[in-house]
Design a protein around this motif. Structure first.
Motif, mmCIF file in Angstrom:
data_model
loop_
_atom_site.group_PDB
_atom_site.id
_atom_site.type_symbol
_atom_site.label_atom_id
_atom_site.label_comp_id
_atom_site.label_asym_id
_atom_site.label_seq_id
_atom_site.Cartn_x
_atom_site.Cartn_y
_atom_site.Cartn_z
ATOM 1 N N UNK A 91 -1.278 1.358 -1.529
ATOM 2 C CA UNK A 91 -0.165 1.328 -0.677
ATOM 3 C C UNK A 91 0.424 2.393 0.264
ATOM 4 N N UNK A 92 0.452 1.653 2.048
ATOM 5 C CA UNK A 92 1.349 2.161 3.199
ATOM 6 C C UNK A 92 2.042 1.580 3.394
ATOM 7 N N UNK A 93 3.372 2.599 3.914
ATOM 8 C CA UNK A 93 4.344 1.929 4.726
ATOM 9 C C UNK A 93 4.527 1.902 6.572
ATOM 10 N N UNK A 100 5.914 4.341 13.091
ATOM 11 C CA UNK A 100 4.780 5.354 12.689
ATOM 12 C C UNK A 100 3.799 3.749 11.640
ATOM 13 N N UNK A 101 2.929 4.168 12.085
ATOM 14 C CA UNK A 101 1.609 3.635 10.707
ATOM 15 C C UNK A 101 1.502 3.784 9.880
ATOM 16 N N UNK A 102 1.268 3.501 9.078
ATOM 17 C CA UNK A 102 0.392 4.055 6.996
ATOM 18 C C UNK A 102 1.043 5.193 6.849
ATOM 19 N N UNK A 103 2.517 5.641 7.084
ATOM 20 C CA UNK A 103 3.146 6.320 6.338
ATOM 21 C C UNK A 103 3.230 6.902 4.886
ATOM 22 N N UNK A 104 3.480 7.913 4.164
ATOM 23 C CA UNK A 104 3.888 7.753 2.821
ATOM 24 C C UNK A 104 5.066 7.249 2.540
ATOM 25 N N UNK A 105 4.682 6.911 1.194
ATOM 26 C CA UNK A 105 6.378 5.910 0.671
ATOM 27 C C UNK A 105 6.942 7.135 0.164
#
Length: 200
Positions: free
Chosen positions: A49-51, A101-106
């Motif tokens: 999971x990435x946000x 911002x790609x691939x951030x934390x939930x």
């Protein structure tokens, strides 16, 4: 409970279509939208999971607030005016700007949504797969069509139609279009618009 956390536009506006998306909820209540996202994530395979986060910012106040949450975000000036994080420019000089911002934390989702204020923004949860949808004749849905996007203060995924409300989209593969209404039904909803090409 799965943490909430998402996406916006590319500096070159090149569209890379990874999925198709269909709206299943439109509401002025951001908490309701986030609860719907949580319920969808509750049936998904959240491995990897990435946000992704995107926002169009017009004010210095919102810019400062968002950069406090996403200090390493990329940004670029709207309308091809040349300013960008790549050039190490000062974004406050180039407002309005797009920020991503790609691939951030939930865990960043809620602080991000507070920081954007009334700015149009998207949050996209990217995960491993949707579950089987036997009633729709579909097996497990793979990664290229396994996303949920929340559009805040915008009606569309490209953030071109400002709105006072928020929209939740489910993403699916084009060849598995039947999965979108099935997903909506799993959380007590139905599709409320057309299947559209997703811009990311």
């Amino acid at each position: 409970m799965v943490g909430l956390g998402h996406a916006v536009q590319s500096p070159t506006l090149v569209v890379v279509s990874n999925s198709y998306a269909q709206p299943i909820l439109r509401t002025a209540d951001l908490s309701e939208a986030l609860r719907t996202v949580e319920r969808l994530l509750g049936i998904a395979d959240l491995v990897d999971l990435e946000v992704d986060f995107d926002v169009r910012i017009s004010t210095a106040h919102s810019l400062s607030a968002v950069l406090a949450v996403l200090p390493d975000a990329e940004w670029w000036a709207e309308g091809g005016r040349g300013g960008s994080s790549e050039r190490r420019d000062d974004p406050s000089v180039f407002l309005p700007v797009w920020l991503r911002r790609w691939a951030g934390a939930p865990e960043i989702v809620k602080p991000f949504l507070q920081a954007v204020g009334d700015s149009p923004a998207t949050v996209r949860w990217d995960f491993n797969a949707w579950p089987e949808a036997p009633e729709a004749g579909l097996g497990v849905g793979g990664t290229r069509g396994a996303f949920v996007t929340l559009c805040v203060h915008a009606r569309d995924l490209d953030l071109e139609e400002p709105a006072a409300d928020h929209t939740v989209y489910v993403h699916v593969k084009q060849v598995e279009a039947e999965r979108a209404p099935w997903l909506a039904a799993q959380v007590g909803l139905r599709v409320i618009g057309d299947l559209v090409t997703a811009p990311y």
